[in-house]
Design a protein around this motif. Structure first.
Motif, short mmCIF file in Angstrom:
data_model
loop_
_atom_site.label_atom_id
_atom_site.label_comp_id
_atom_site.label_asym_id
_atom_site.label_seq_id
_atom_site.Cartn_x
_atom_site.Cartn_y
_atom_site.Cartn_z
N LEU A 79 0.76 -1.28 -0.07
CA LEU A 79 0.00 -0.02 0.11
C LEU A 79 0.82 1.32 0.07
N LEU A 80 1.97 1.29 0.74
CA LEU A 80 2.82 2.42 0.84
C LEU A 80 3.62 2.79 -0.31
N ALA A 81 3.84 1.44 -1.17
CA ALA A 81 4.42 1.89 -2.49
C ALA A 81 3.54 2.45 -3.54
N ARG A 82 2.25 2.35 -3.39
CA ARG A 82 1.42 2.79 -4.23
C ARG A 82 0.51 3.90 -4.08
N TYR A 83 0.46 4.20 -2.53
CA TYR A 83 -0.39 5.53 -2.33
C TYR A 83 0.02 6.19 -1.15
N ALA B 231 -2.26 -0.42 11.23
CA ALA B 231 -2.71 1.02 11.44
C ALA B 231 -1.31 1.52 12.20
N ALA B 232 -0.55 0.99 12.79
CA ALA B 232 0.79 1.47 13.36
C ALA B 232 1.60 1.74 12.66
N ARG B 233 1.70 1.35 11.14
CA ARG B 233 2.59 1.71 10.28
C ARG B 233 2.06 2.60 9.14
N LEU B 234 0.90 2.80 9.15
CA LEU B 234 0.20 3.71 8.15
C LEU B 234 0.02 5.16 8.34
N PRO B 235 -0.23 6.24 7.60
CA PRO B 235 -0.65 7.51 7.92
C PRO B 235 -1.91 7.44 8.55
N ALA B 236 -2.22 8.48 9.53
CA ALA B 236 -3.56 8.56 10.08
C ALA B 236 -4.54 8.73 9.24
N THR B 237 -4.44 9.05 7.82
CA THR B 237 -5.43 9.48 6.81
C THR B 237 -5.93 8.11 6.18
N SER C 164 -14.77 2.96 -2.11
CA SER C 164 -13.73 2.03 -2.93
C SER C 164 -12.71 1.87 -1.76
N TYR C 165 -11.71 0.77 -2.40
CA TYR C 165 -10.42 0.57 -1.68
C TYR C 165 -9.48 0.15 -2.82
N ASP C 166 -8.00 0.64 -2.13
CA ASP C 166 -6.91 0.24 -2.94
C ASP C 166 -6.59 -1.39 -2.87
N LEU C 167 -7.00 -1.72 -1.55
CA LEU C 167 -6.63 -3.31 -1.52
C LEU C 167 -7.81 -4.04 -0.76
N ILE C 168 -8.29 -5.08 -1.41
CA ILE C 168 -9.11 -5.96 -0.92
C ILE C 168 -8.77 -7.38 -0.51
#
Length: 234
Positions: A57-61, A81-87, A123-127
């Motif tokens: 996810l972080l590589a794409r968005y 959640a601990a590794r992703l931005p708050a958004t 919609s979602y970036d990863l399902i």
């Protein structure tokens, strides 16, 4: 073992349950296959999927979204959640829902609902559906619906056992089902038993769902699973 493993001849059809009754069966309602699976490590999403969902996810968005179907306790989402931005937006959907009352981070929503009838508001970036389709009756219907929930450049990844898909007479339907999925845009990794779709796409599979057998016995995972029955759509 072939992609569409199963008996070579037709068998008698067991009593088939509609999804409402199926979800009350002990095989489905008490499933522990994915309840405690974490994000990384031995018993993890990264191991089962062959990639780390957060790294992907972080590589794409910059502000990603992830929908996890049949999410169990939601442990992987909590760890993500601990590794992703708050958004970031992380949504888990599970028939039973978390059994352990642990507060989720603000970006994580854990929904207790049947994936057979639930529809997202975005919609979602990863399902992902990690070993969850083994306990879903109309798994082809869910895959078709989930394909439309992908955002631009979104990816859907789900485990599928072709041997648990049957014709109305009980004979194996894995080969025609995989052929139809590939024609619709899915790829299938037979070693990992993983379907992948890059979307969003409108997917129409030529099968009509008849019901499911929760007494089908173990599948390739060694765990009791559900067999889904279909006939060709007119």
């Amino acid at each position: 073992m072939s992609e569409a493993s199963g008996p070579a001849t037709a068998t008698s059809t067991p009593p088939l349950l509609p999804d409402g009754e199926l979800e009350r069966s002990t095989v489905v309602a008490n499933s522990t296959m994915n309840r405690e699976r974490g994000l990384s490590g031995v018993n993890s999403y990264a191991r089962e999927l062959g990639f780390d969902p957060v790294d992907d996810l972080l590589a794409r968005y910059a502000s990603p979204s992830w929908l996890d179907l049949c999410s169990g306790e939601g442990r992987a989402l909590r760890e993500a959640a601990a590794r992703l931005p708050a958004t970031a937006v992380l949504t888990g959907v599970d028939l039973v829902g978390p059994l352990v009352p642990v507060p989720a981070p603000p970006m994580v929503e854990l929904v207790t609902a049947s994936v057979a009838g639930w529809t997202p508001r975005r919609s979602y970036d990863l399902i992902t559906c990690v070993h969850g389709l083994h306990y879903v009756g109309d798994r082809l219907g869910l895959l078709s619906r989930a394909a439309s929930w992908l955002g631009s450049r979104g990816v859907l990844v789900a485990h599928l056992d072709p041997g648990s898909v049957r014709h109305a007479d009980g004979s194996p339907a894995g080969r025609p089902v995989l052929a139809a999925l590939r024609s619709a845009g899915f790829t299938y990794d037979s070693r990992r038993h993983l379907l992948t779709l890059r979307g969003p796409l409108a997917v129409h599979l030529p099968f009509h769902y008849l019901g499911a057998d929760p007494q089908a016995g173990p599948n390739w995972t060694g765990q009791p699973a559900v067999a889904a029955y279909y006939r060709p759509a007119p």
